[in-house]
Design a protein around this motif. Structure first.
Motif, PDB file in Angstrom:
ATOM      1  N   GLU A  29      77.073  10.320  76.453  1.00 20.94           N
ATOM      2  CA  GLU A  29      75.667  11.109  75.781  1.00 20.94           C
ATOM      3  C   GLU A  29      74.399   9.736  75.799  1.00 20.94           C
ATOM      4  O   GLU A  29      74.731   9.133  75.331  1.00 20.94           O
ATOM      5  CB  GLU A  29      75.937  11.706  74.537  1.00 20.94           C
ATOM      6  N   VAL A  30      73.259  10.446  76.565  1.00 21.64           N
ATOM      7  CA  VAL A  30      72.412  10.230  76.648  1.00 21.64           C
ATOM      8  C   VAL A  30      71.466  10.950  75.301  1.00 21.64           C
ATOM      9  O   VAL A  30      70.957  11.889  74.925  1.00 21.64           O
ATOM     10  CB  VAL A  30      71.775  10.305  77.801  1.00 21.64           C
ATOM     11  N   LEU A  31      70.656   9.839  74.728  1.00 18.91           N
ATOM     12  CA  LEU A  31      69.841  10.074  73.682  1.00 18.91           C
ATOM     13  C   LEU A  31      68.131  10.614  74.231  1.00 18.91           C
ATOM     14  O   LEU A  31      67.723   9.517  74.936  1.00 18.91           O
ATOM     15  CB  LEU A  31      69.564   9.166  72.564  1.00 18.91           C
ATOM     16  N   VAL A  32      68.222  11.367  74.009  1.00 20.32           N
ATOM     17  CA  VAL A  32      66.782  11.896  74.905  1.00 20.32           C
ATOM     18  C   VAL A  32      65.054  12.006  73.945  1.00 20.32           C
ATOM     19  O   VAL A  32      65.597  12.933  73.106  1.00 20.32           O
ATOM     20  CB  VAL A  32      66.568  13.235  75.219  1.00 20.32           C
ATOM     21  N   ARG A  33      64.022  11.277  73.714  1.00 21.45           N
ATOM     22  CA  ARG A  33      62.877  11.878  72.664  1.00 21.45           C
ATOM     23  C   ARG A  33      62.234  13.503  74.102  1.00 21.45           C
ATOM     24  O   ARG A  33      61.955  12.611  74.545  1.00 21.45           O
ATOM     25  CB  ARG A  33      62.357   9.976  73.028  1.00 21.45           C
ATOM     26  N   THR A  34      62.047  13.813  73.075  1.00 19.48           N
ATOM     27  CA  THR A  34      61.779  15.458  73.565  1.00 19.48           C
ATOM     28  C   THR A  34      60.201  15.277  73.067  1.00 19.48           C
ATOM     29  O   THR A  34      59.244  14.657  72.396  1.00 19.48           O
ATOM     30  CB  THR A  34      62.229  16.654  72.726  1.00 19.48           C
ATOM     31  N   VAL A  35      59.757  15.223  74.637  1.00 21.33           N
ATOM     32  CA  VAL A  35      58.273  15.589  74.910  1.00 21.33           C
ATOM     33  C   VAL A  35      58.040  17.526  75.214  1.00 21.33           C
ATOM     34  O   VAL A  35      56.952  17.294  74.128  1.00 21.33           O
ATOM     35  CB  VAL A  35      57.401  14.142  76.511  1.00 21.33           C
ATOM     36  N   ALA A  36      58.830  17.650  75.493  1.00 16.70           N
ATOM     37  CA  ALA A  36      58.141  19.104  75.753  1.00 16.70           C
ATOM     38  C   ALA A  36      59.162  20.444  76.305  1.00 16.70           C
ATOM     39  O   ALA A  36      60.517  19.808  76.587  1.00 16.70           O
ATOM     40  CB  ALA A  36      57.177  19.629  76.836  1.00 16.70           C
ATOM     41  N   SER A  37      59.133  21.057  75.718  1.00 17.34           N
ATOM     42  CA  SER A  37      60.511  21.985  76.501  1.00 17.34           C
ATOM     43  C   SER A  37      59.977  23.317  76.788  1.00 17.34           C
ATOM     44  O   SER A  37      58.012  23.770  76.281  1.00 17.34           O
ATOM     45  CB  SER A  37      61.098  22.799  74.495  1.00 17.34           C
ATOM     46  N   SER A  38      60.114  24.821  77.415  1.00 14.38           N
ATOM     47  CA  SER A  38      59.675  25.485  76.977  1.00 14.38           C
ATOM     48  C   SER A  38      60.532  26.652  76.619  1.00 14.38           C
ATOM     49  O   SER A  38      61.355  26.497  76.835  1.00 14.38           O
ATOM     50  CB  SER A  38      59.253  26.421  78.951  1.00 14.38           C
ATOM     51  N   LEU A  39      60.142  27.919  76.352  1.00 14.79           N
ATOM     52  CA  LEU A  39      60.079  29.263  75.955  1.00 14.79           C
ATOM     53  C   LEU A  39      60.804  30.685  77.406  1.00 14.79           C
ATOM     54  O   LEU A  39      60.827  30.411  78.340  1.00 14.79           O
ATOM     55  CB  LEU A  39      59.081  29.614  75.385  1.00 14.79           C
ATOM     56  N   ASN A  40      62.490  30.806  76.159  1.00 16.58           N
ATOM     57  CA  ASN A  40      62.642  31.493  77.853  1.00 16.58           C
ATOM     58  C   ASN A  40      63.544  32.706  76.746  1.00 16.58           C
ATOM     59  O   ASN A  40      63.864  32.224  75.439  1.00 16.58           O
ATOM     60  CB  ASN A  40      64.204  30.476  78.246  1.00 16.58           C
ATOM     61  N   PRO A  41      63.330  34.164  77.357  1.00 13.87           N
ATOM     62  CA  PRO A  41      63.298  35.067  76.797  1.00 13.87           C
ATOM     63  C   PRO A  41      65.297  34.943  75.905  1.00 13.87           C
ATOM     64  O   PRO A  41      65.756  35.246  74.598  1.00 13.87           O
ATOM     65  CB  PRO A  41      64.187  35.697  77.870  1.00 13.87           C
ATOM     66  N   VAL A  42      65.703  34.302  76.270  1.00  9.03           N
ATOM     67  CA  VAL A  42      67.236  34.105  75.914  1.00  9.03           C
ATOM     68  C   VAL A  42      67.350  33.138  74.159  1.00  9.03           C
ATOM     69  O   VAL A  42      67.537  33.599  73.372  1.00  9.03           O
ATOM     70  CB  VAL A  42      68.082  32.861  76.078  1.00  9.03           C
ATOM     71  N   ASP A  43      65.576  32.756  73.996  1.00 10.30           N
ATOM     72  CA  ASP A  43      65.304  31.670  72.838  1.00 10.30           C
ATOM     73  C   ASP A  43      65.318  32.540  71.527  1.00 10.30           C
ATOM     74  O   ASP A  43      65.506  32.935  70.375  1.00 10.30           O
ATOM     75  CB  ASP A  43      64.341  30.719  72.748  1.00 10.30           C
ATOM     76  N   TRP A  44      64.133  34.198  72.204  1.00  6.87           N
ATOM     77  CA  TRP A  44      63.713  34.904  70.977  1.00  6.87           C
ATOM     78  C   TRP A  44      65.260  35.466  71.054  1.00  6.87           C
ATOM     79  O   TRP A  44      65.016  36.452  70.238  1.00  6.87           O
ATOM     80  CB  TRP A  44      62.369  35.199  71.528  1.00  6.87           C
ATOM     81  N   LYS A  45      65.754  36.063  72.074  1.00  8.62           N
ATOM     82  CA  LYS A  45      67.059  36.587  71.646  1.00  8.62           C
ATOM     83  C   LYS A  45      67.933  36.217  70.403  1.00  8.62           C
ATOM     84  O   LYS A  45      68.756  36.384  69.651  1.00  8.62           O
ATOM     85  CB  LYS A  45      67.854  37.178  73.036  1.00  8.62           C
ATOM     86  N   THR A  46      68.246  35.378  70.853  1.00  5.20           N
ATOM     87  CA  THR A  46      69.227  34.347  69.703  1.00  5.20           C
ATOM     88  C   THR A  46      69.039  34.139  68.455  1.00  5.20           C
ATOM     89  O   THR A  46      68.943  33.859  67.606  1.00  5.20           O
ATOM     90  CB  THR A  46      69.328  32.889  70.640  1.00  5.20           C
ATOM     91  N   ARG A  47      67.182  34.163  68.518  1.00  8.13           N
ATOM     92  CA  ARG A  47      66.056  33.889  67.063  1.00  8.13           C
ATOM     93  C   ARG A  47      66.894  34.917  66.910  1.00  8.13           C
ATOM     94  O   ARG A  47      67.139  35.289  64.872  1.00  8.13           O
ATOM     95  CB  ARG A  47      64.933  33.642  67.352  1.00  8.13           C
ATOM     96  N   ALA A  48      66.136  35.736  67.544  1.00 14.06           N
ATOM     97  CA  ALA A  48      66.207  38.251  66.550  1.00 14.06           C
ATOM     98  C   ALA A  48      67.709  38.365  66.518  1.00 14.06           C
ATOM     99  O   ALA A  48      68.102  39.344  65.077  1.00 14.06           O
ATOM    100  CB  ALA A  48      65.726  38.369  67.682  1.00 14.06           C
ATOM    101  N   ARG A  49      68.274  38.011  66.974  1.00 15.16           N
ATOM    102  CA  ARG A  49      70.073  38.462  66.356  1.00 15.16           C
ATOM    103  C   ARG A  49      70.988  37.826  66.990  1.00 15.16           C
ATOM    104  O   ARG A  49      70.878  36.639  67.727  1.00 15.16           O
ATOM    105  CB  ARG A  49      70.162  39.875  67.620  1.00 15.16           C
ATOM    106  N   ASP A  50      72.606  37.873  66.380  1.00 13.21           N
ATOM    107  CA  ASP A  50      73.913  37.314  66.587  1.00 13.21           C
ATOM    108  C   ASP A  50      74.072  37.023  68.134  1.00 13.21           C
ATOM    109  O   ASP A  50      74.702  38.060  68.064  1.00 13.21           O
ATOM    110  CB  ASP A  50      74.721  38.076  65.101  1.00 13.21           C
TER     111      ASP A  50
END
Ligand SMILES: NC(=O)c1ccc[n+]([C@@H]2O[C@H](COP(=O)([O-])OP(=O)(O)OC[C@H]3O[C@@H](n4cnc5c(N)ncnc54)[C@H](OP(=O)(O)O)[C@@H]3O)[C@@H](O)[C@H]2O)c1
Length: 292
Positions: A29-50
């Protein structure tokens, strides 16, 4: 390190930015220091429901950052990289200051983009590449892309044009027509009723809208949306798989000036709730980027 965590499912208010233990990279495994991410529909769906991953959990699929530890000769400390992490399946969310991922998921970031821009590419781009592969469009194929101003749709239009496929687009609103023309589509409409009947050899649906009346007899219909498929022989869903080969293809096209990414808004990670609200309101032309 800080991470975007949820303890329960719900609206944007369940998102918290808080200190958690630094990840310990495992073998390979590689360890990465995050600079940025972006939002995708799956992110809010995973937040909103199981949807699967146990809580508390860290959200996020897209990653753009700098390598800080690596067992791999392919990725040196200091390299700019991008990756897609299938958070739903693995629980490895990317909305954290440090992310550990298997080396096989990483690709070098495009040299011609900032890492903030590059963060828009992994999930949407990989989805577009794989859905188009499922359709096998050839030169002279007439392809319709729905949701053509969206993240997956906009990249799919451009990728299909790179393969000399004739592409038309369906968008949600008139103000999105021009941008899809700029991506290379010929006819673009916001009205299903205006689509020519039986005209398309292939449909890529990213919007969950039934455009089966526009498909020619024997045409191929692939959808990435959550909506049920229309009653079309052979209609199929495409589910994105992690692939550094697909990322490398996307990076090559970006650096050759043949694929464009668009950002609608940048938010610092501390404003992740506002970022979700903006994203879920819809109507965007471009992605929402989270900055770490
Ligand atoms: N199966 C997979 O592996 C996979 C992978 C990635 C994404 N997805 C899914 O694919 C879908 C698209 O993802 P994305 O990242 O491209 O989302 P996105 O950036 O939000 O794009 C969706 C686009 O569709 C438009 N749209 C909505 N309703 C429409 C309609 N009736 N007619 C025409 N256009 C319409 C939206 O416009 P407005 O914003 O104006 O509503 C938006 O431009 C989502 O459901 C996502 O969960 C699935």
């Amino acid at each position: 390190m800080r991470a975007v965590r949820i303890d329960v499912h719900g609206g944007p208010e369940v998102l918290t930015v808080r200190e958690v233990d630094d990840p310990e990279p495992g073998a390979g495994e590689v360890l990465v220091r995050t600079v940025a991410s972006s939002l995708n529909p799956v992110d809010w769906k995973t937040r909103a429901r199981d949807m699967g991953p146990a809580l508390p959990g860290t959200l996020g699929w897209d990653l753009a950052g700098i390598v800080v530890a690596s067992p791999s000769p392919k990725f040196a400390v200091g390299d700019r990289v991008i990756a897609m992490s299938a958070q739903l399946a693995t629980g490895l969310g990317t909305w954290a200051e440090l992310v550990r991922l298997p080396e096989r998921l990483l690709a070098h970031a495009p040299a011609t983009l900032t890492l903030a821009q590059a963060a828009t590419l992994p999930l949407a781009g990989t989805t577009a590449v794989q859905a188009l592969a499922a359709l096998r469009p050839r030169t002279r194929t007439r392809l319709l892309v729905t949701g053509a101003a969206g993240a997956v749709g906009g990249l799919a239009v451009q990728l299909a044009r790179q393969a000399d496929v004739a592409v038309d687009g369906l968008v949600s609103r008139p103000e999105h027509i021009e941008v899809v023309r700029e991506f290379g589509a010929s006819a673009v409409t916001h009205s299903v009723a205006e689509l020519p009947a039986g005209a398309y050899d292939a449909v890529l649906d990213t919007a969950g809208v039934d455009v089966s009346s526009a498909l020619a007899d024997g045409g191929l219909y692939v959808s990435v949306s959550d909506e049920p498929l229309p009653d079309v022989p052979g209609a199929a869903k495409s589910y994105v798989q992690e692939s550094s080969e697909d990322l490398e293809e996307l990076v090559g096209l970006v650096d050759a000036g043949r694929l464009e990414v668009r950002v609608a808004a940048y938010y610092p990670v501390t404003e992740v709730r506002a970022a979700h609200e903006r994203f879920e309101a819809g109507g965007l032309s471009g992605k929402v980027v989270l900055l770490f």
